[in-house]
Design a protein around this motif. Sequence first.
Motif, PDB file in Angstrom:
ATOM      1  N   ALA A 189      42.152  38.553  45.468  1.00  0.00           N
ATOM      2  CA  ALA A 189      43.502  37.985  44.939  1.00  0.00           C
ATOM      3  C   ALA A 189      43.763  38.585  43.306  1.00  0.00           C
ATOM      4  O   ALA A 189      44.410  38.878  42.906  1.00  0.00           O
ATOM      5  CB  ALA A 189      43.851  36.675  45.036  1.00  0.00           C
ATOM      6  N   ALA A 190      42.583  38.336  42.590  1.00  0.00           N
ATOM      7  CA  ALA A 190      42.614  38.837  41.419  1.00  0.00           C
ATOM      8  C   ALA A 190      42.921  40.193  41.119  1.00  0.00           C
ATOM      9  O   ALA A 190      43.768  40.822  40.383  1.00  0.00           O
ATOM     10  CB  ALA A 190      41.278  38.067  40.491  1.00  0.00           C
ATOM     11  N   ALA A 191      42.116  41.117  41.739  1.00  0.00           N
ATOM     12  CA  ALA A 191      42.272  42.594  41.577  1.00  0.00           C
ATOM     13  C   ALA A 191      43.774  43.146  42.125  1.00  0.00           C
ATOM     14  O   ALA A 191      44.569  43.758  41.361  1.00  0.00           O
ATOM     15  CB  ALA A 191      41.106  43.184  42.626  1.00  0.00           C
ATOM     16  N   ALA A 192      44.407  42.174  43.196  1.00  0.00           N
ATOM     17  CA  ALA A 192      45.564  42.660  43.513  1.00  0.00           C
ATOM     18  C   ALA A 192      46.460  42.197  42.666  1.00  0.00           C
ATOM     19  O   ALA A 192      47.579  42.958  42.584  1.00  0.00           O
ATOM     20  CB  ALA A 192      45.920  41.866  45.137  1.00  0.00           C
ATOM     21  N   GLN A 193      46.687  41.017  42.026  1.00  0.00           N
ATOM     22  CA  GLN A 193      47.455  40.773  41.049  1.00  0.00           C
ATOM     23  C   GLN A 193      47.440  41.578  39.950  1.00  0.00           C
ATOM     24  O   GLN A 193      48.475  41.994  39.333  1.00  0.00           O
ATOM     25  CB  GLN A 193      47.225  39.273  40.472  1.00  0.00           C
ATOM     26  CG  GLN A 193      48.216  38.517  39.569  1.00  0.00           C
ATOM     27  CD  GLN A 193      47.920  37.256  39.295  1.00  0.00           C
ATOM     28  OE1 GLN A 193      47.059  36.696  39.818  1.00  0.00           O
ATOM     29  NE2 GLN A 193      48.532  36.705  38.424  1.00  0.00           N
ATOM     30  N   ALA A 194      46.201  42.051  39.404  1.00  0.00           N
ATOM     31  CA  ALA A 194      46.225  43.046  38.382  1.00  0.00           C
ATOM     32  C   ALA A 194      46.841  44.263  38.726  1.00  0.00           C
ATOM     33  O   ALA A 194      47.415  44.597  37.603  1.00  0.00           O
ATOM     34  CB  ALA A 194      44.788  42.902  37.831  1.00  0.00           C
ATOM     35  N   LEU A 195      46.456  44.715  39.878  1.00  0.00           N
ATOM     36  CA  LEU A 195      47.195  45.981  40.067  1.00  0.00           C
ATOM     37  C   LEU A 195      48.632  45.922  40.279  1.00  0.00           C
ATOM     38  O   LEU A 195      49.528  46.967  39.840  1.00  0.00           O
ATOM     39  CB  LEU A 195      46.437  46.435  41.524  1.00  0.00           C
ATOM     40  CG  LEU A 195      47.260  47.900  42.012  1.00  0.00           C
ATOM     41  CD1 LEU A 195      46.673  48.958  41.167  1.00  0.00           C
ATOM     42  CD2 LEU A 195      46.319  48.297  43.395  1.00  0.00           C
ATOM     43  N   ALA A 241      53.082  49.053  44.358  1.00  0.00           N
ATOM     44  CA  ALA A 241      51.979  49.323  45.120  1.00  0.00           C
ATOM     45  C   ALA A 241      51.733  48.361  46.278  1.00  0.00           C
ATOM     46  O   ALA A 241      51.925  46.995  45.914  1.00  0.00           O
ATOM     47  CB  ALA A 241      50.557  49.494  44.361  1.00  0.00           C
ATOM     48  N   SER A 242      51.360  48.614  47.451  1.00  0.00           N
ATOM     49  CA  SER A 242      50.852  47.769  48.442  1.00  0.00           C
ATOM     50  C   SER A 242      49.290  47.458  48.187  1.00  0.00           C
ATOM     51  O   SER A 242      48.551  48.488  48.084  1.00  0.00           O
ATOM     52  CB  SER A 242      51.143  48.465  49.685  1.00  0.00           C
ATOM     53  OG  SER A 242      50.571  47.768  50.931  1.00  0.00           O
ATOM     54  N   THR A 243      49.080  46.248  48.368  1.00  0.00           N
ATOM     55  CA  THR A 243      47.664  45.867  48.213  1.00  0.00           C
ATOM     56  C   THR A 243      47.023  45.533  49.494  1.00  0.00           C
ATOM     57  O   THR A 243      45.876  44.718  49.448  1.00  0.00           O
ATOM     58  CB  THR A 243      47.464  45.053  46.879  1.00  0.00           C
ATOM     59  OG1 THR A 243      48.387  43.697  47.354  1.00  0.00           O
ATOM     60  CG2 THR A 243      47.866  45.319  45.670  1.00  0.00           C
ATOM     61  N   ALA A 244      47.643  45.690  50.341  1.00  0.00           N
ATOM     62  CA  ALA A 244      47.033  45.135  51.683  1.00  0.00           C
ATOM     63  C   ALA A 244      46.197  45.880  52.231  1.00  0.00           C
ATOM     64  O   ALA A 244      45.175  45.235  53.055  1.00  0.00           O
ATOM     65  CB  ALA A 244      48.428  44.986  52.698  1.00  0.00           C
TER      66      ALA A 244
END
Length: 717
Positions: free
Chosen positions: A347-353, A360-363
Amino acid sequence: MPDLDSLLKPRSVAVIGASTQPDKVGGMPIRLLRELGYAGRIHPVHPSASEIQGLRAYPTLAAIGEAVDLAIVAVPALAAESVMAQLAQNGTRAAIFFTSGFAEVGEEGLAMQQVLAASARRHGVALLGPNCLGAMNLRERMFATFSPIPLTGVPPAGDVGLVSQSGAFGAYAFALAREAGLGLSHWVTTGNEAGLQVADVIGWMAQDDDTRVILAYMEGCRDGARLRHALAAARAAGKPVVIAKVGTTEAGARSAQSHTASLAGEDAVYQAVFDEYGVHRAHTLEDFFRLGYTLSRGRRPARWHSPSGLMADAVAPVAIVTVSGGVGIMMADRAEQLGLPMPPMPAAAAQALRASIPFASTANPIDVTGQVVAQPAVLFEAMARVATCGEYGSVVAFLAGGANAPRLWAELQHTIGALHEDRHAAPLLLSGIVDDDKRAWLEAHGCLVFREPAHAIEAVAALARAAALDATAASAPAGAAASLAAFLPTVPDNAGALSEFDAMRLLADAGVPVAPHGLARDADEAVSLARRIGYPVAVKLCSAQVLHKSDVGGVALNLGDEAAVRAAFSAMQAALARAGASLPFEGVLVARMVRGWGELMVGVRRDPVFGLVALAGIGGTAVEIFRQVAFGLAPLSPARARAMLEQSRAAVLFEAHRGNPALPLAQAADLLARVSQVAAALGPRLDTLEINPFIIGADGPVAADAVITWLPAQAPD
């Protein structure tokens, strides 16, 4: 394993049957050794010439005046035995026989080969061949072959050892390695294997400091224990082995046998051997070299796990970063097929990206879309974040042709360089079009490059297995065969089988659950047994001479009363007569009808090459139709047994479905392992132990039928 230093690291080489013509079989190795930089002493041996290709020649090996490490032999087959005697007198420790005309041409040649092999063993000479193309050591520029292919260029010296039963395949593989820039340490062809086998070379390479990955081409194996020992040595040394094993079909097996006088064996058994020792199987030449490239140059995944504890099941979570959503889906499909987990970004990395790249899709796959053309930094930020977030074992990035764009290349170099310095970052693999100079730079910084996106995913799976090889020891079978010795029967001298009653009693004594049963020699005894066991019952012909009782009408099921049991008893007597058995009627087996919702087959048979092999699958008559079974080397560990149940899909019988409760798969795996231990305890005379079926019911698996057969006793030598 034999010491092959004299063969592959010789300080001196004699060429017996040397030729003044460099292009002849006896001339080419001299030419190669001289022109390509071999630093050792070269001694041509010729009965009349005083000089060959600028070197002093000797009329005999003895005339050289010193022991020679390696002899290259290029003389007619009829002279081979006399040459072997000369080698023994000289103290030569290794010999390569190019000579053909041995086992590959028929019985007479086979007899000559056996004499040659016995002489080599007696004199302690490591014999390569006959009918082989030779061997090379790339680091020491030792080219003991009559193939001219090294004259057109050689691969770089590297850490990949290559051994092949086929000379033609070996020569072609040498050329492909050169074309691909795959660095070789050694190259060996074994030919007819009168002395050294592929297994011996694998075992030596397992201990060789210059070899890190071993590639082998096999058409068959005559000594299964030797091959297993070699693969175990490679596993213990942490060196991945890639094997291209041909002869996987009946037609292919016949071809292999006639081509090299080898035994091809049953492919499923070979696969069980490969699974046991973590061998990577190559089915095409492309697979062969791609796996060599991957395992030689690739970094092991930062995180991996094995659901069953076996290397064959080692997986690593993978992140896919792509500039194309469609290619990302293609790569994700291949990852799923290979069992590679693809968790979404933490979650933290996805939010930062998303804060940096809202679109961008972080799925996972992580699709940065075509926006990369306008904002190339978004691609490299995504790559860096997933590589350093701690969630993934490997990262695969699809760049299409972007790496060749000057603007993207500079930023890619910066990202790859930083990740290469970060020892905690997950290894990165790239897919796309990359020119040779850029590929060399990427590989030097730990980044493998593949044009085909699926190949990059397959490389992740191969590296995960290699990581498991580095970290795990071979699983040992649970239990000891010696503890089972008390109940084992006296084995008759002649080949044959136990009656089903004796087989079921043996299994019950060994702790294998069997259906309540008894032996009845007359109709009254059969009725009495049925009452005691409880209706309904099964009545089956009891005879060591009739293994497939249903084929002759020797099975009656679901008998619910005395009249049915008496009628079945009479029918069994008639069935024995129809079968034409020579032994008298022994009686019938009366057993409780076991209720359940599925059937499991478990068996162990003796393979002529590898010994006891266990198999498991969905049982009953369906096993002969669908042949959905898995193999493993017996005795099995519980982990291997469980993997076999899953591989054969028999594990679904233990899942809850349609009102049937779930049963512990571990219990079934322990049972399969136990049966394999019983088979091992029965000793070298066991031919087959088969339980088909185990009925799967609420109380777990219960054996409803059993067959045990023996091999005939061998006459003493």
